[in-house]
Every structure is written in C-alpha cells, then in structure tokens.
Design a protein around this motif. Structure first.
Motif: not given
Length: 216
Positions: A182-206
């Motif tokens: 609870i209170g965490l974002c699971n960026l592995d399942i981010f719904p890019f296809k639901q986002l308007k105008y999506y072009e590309k992304h970059k992931r930075i795991k620290g």
C-alpha cells in the motif's frame, strides 16, 4: 492507493518535518540527482513549465526556477507548508505560481501555456486515485512526466521502514504499513497505452528510488 481519508493532513504535513526529511534523505538525494540530469538533457528547457505535484514548501524551486519558463507548485496544503509572508513574496514574481488544489482538481485553465515537465516527487503518485485519468485531463503533446517511487531493494525497504515507522509513531493505528505494498507504485505495470500522446520512456532504478521518465 491508501484507503480514502486514511492519510490526513497532519500525516502529510509530518512527511515534510525536519525529522522525517532526515530519515528520507537518501531518497531525496537520488531523486534530486536524476532530476538534475533530466533538466540538463531537455532542449529549450527555458520554454517549459516546471510543475511539481505535491510541492510542499516549494520543492526543487532552487533547482529549476532560473532554468525554466515558470515554476508551478500544485499543493493542496500550501497554506500549511508556506508561511503567509513567503506566499506574499512569491506573488511578486510572475514566474512562480502556487496552485492550492489537489491534482485531480487542477485543469488546463490553471496552468500556463506551453509544454510542461510534470514532476511527481517522493512517491506522490501512489496516493492518487485514477492518476492516469487525471494526467490525461491536462497532458499535451510535448509534455514530459517524471514519476518517482520507492525502489524494491533491501536498502530501499530499510529506509522506507524507518521513515514510516516514524510517521506512524504519532498515530493510534498504522496508517501506511511499510511491510506491505500500500502506498507504492509498481512501475513494472505502468499503463503506457492508456496515456495520451505517449512516445517513449526511460526507467532509472537506483538504490532507494525507482524513477520513470515519460516523453510525449
């Protein structure tokens, strides 16, 4: 997302206290480093708005103000985080805008014209209901999203536990259990296809943070 009304104003205000900030310093340091790197990579940054969601006491204003078109803070608790004298001072500078609203209540009329870099700092996205729908309400082609959340490393879990143990110590019940998701974002399942105008992304795991940068 935490249960509705389980995280009250006092809890959010405590998140910005000196003691809590000290416990989360490693998170903040990683987040700032990746954000600095992003700012140096954006062409025509001076033509973009820098919009901080959950800006608290004007988070990252020192990092961005002289580099961007306008610094915009979206913070529903701005009257608590920013003293009235300082609010008066910021009103003298048109390049600074404070929006005293929840993100879901903001619309395009509240924001300056032009492209924007939306910065969801310190895991704020995890506290929002239906964040993609809210983002799509204001997103324009050419905008950039910077989304920060806790990483999944053992070190990140240790820091997160100390941080939330402190915040929960003032409550009768555990508000956000650091041992749960609870209170965490699971960026592995981010719904890019639901986002308007999506072009590309970059992931930075620290070591402490997990950062997602989305270009439209």
């Amino acid at each position: 997302t935490p249960e509705i009304n389980s995280v009250n104003e006092d809890y959010f205000f405590r998140m910005m206290s000196p003691q809590a900030a000290k416990l989360a310093d490693e998170y903040d340091s990683e987040e700032k480093k990746t954000l600095e790197s992003l700012l140096t990579s954006i062409p025509k940054l001076n033509q973009m708005n820098f919009v901080v969601i959950g800006a608290g006491p004007l988070w990252y204003i020192e990092l961005s103000l002289l580099k961007v078109k306008r610094y915009i803070a979206i913070e529903p608790l701005s009257n608590l985080f920013i003293q009235k004298q300082f609010q008066f001072l910021t009103k003298q500078f048109p390049i600074i805008q404070i929006i005293n609203k929840k993100f879901q209540d903001v619309d395009s009329n509240d924001l300056s014209e032009g492209s924007s870099l939306y910065v969801f700092i310190f895991n704020i996205l995890a506290y929002m209901e239906n964040p993609i729908a809210q983002i799509n309400k204001i997103l324009k082609k050419g905008d950039i999203l910077y989304i920060s959340t806790w990483g999944n490393t053992n070190k990140a879990k240790q820091v997160r536990k100390k941080y939330f143990d402190y915040l929960n110590s003032f409550e009768k019940n555990t508000i956000i259990d650091p041992e749960k998701t609870i209170g965490l974002c699971n960026l592995d399942i981010f719904p890019f296809k639901q986002l308007k105008y999506y072009e590309k992304h970059k992931r930075i795991k620290g070591i402490i943070t997990d950062i997602l940068i989305i270009y439209t």
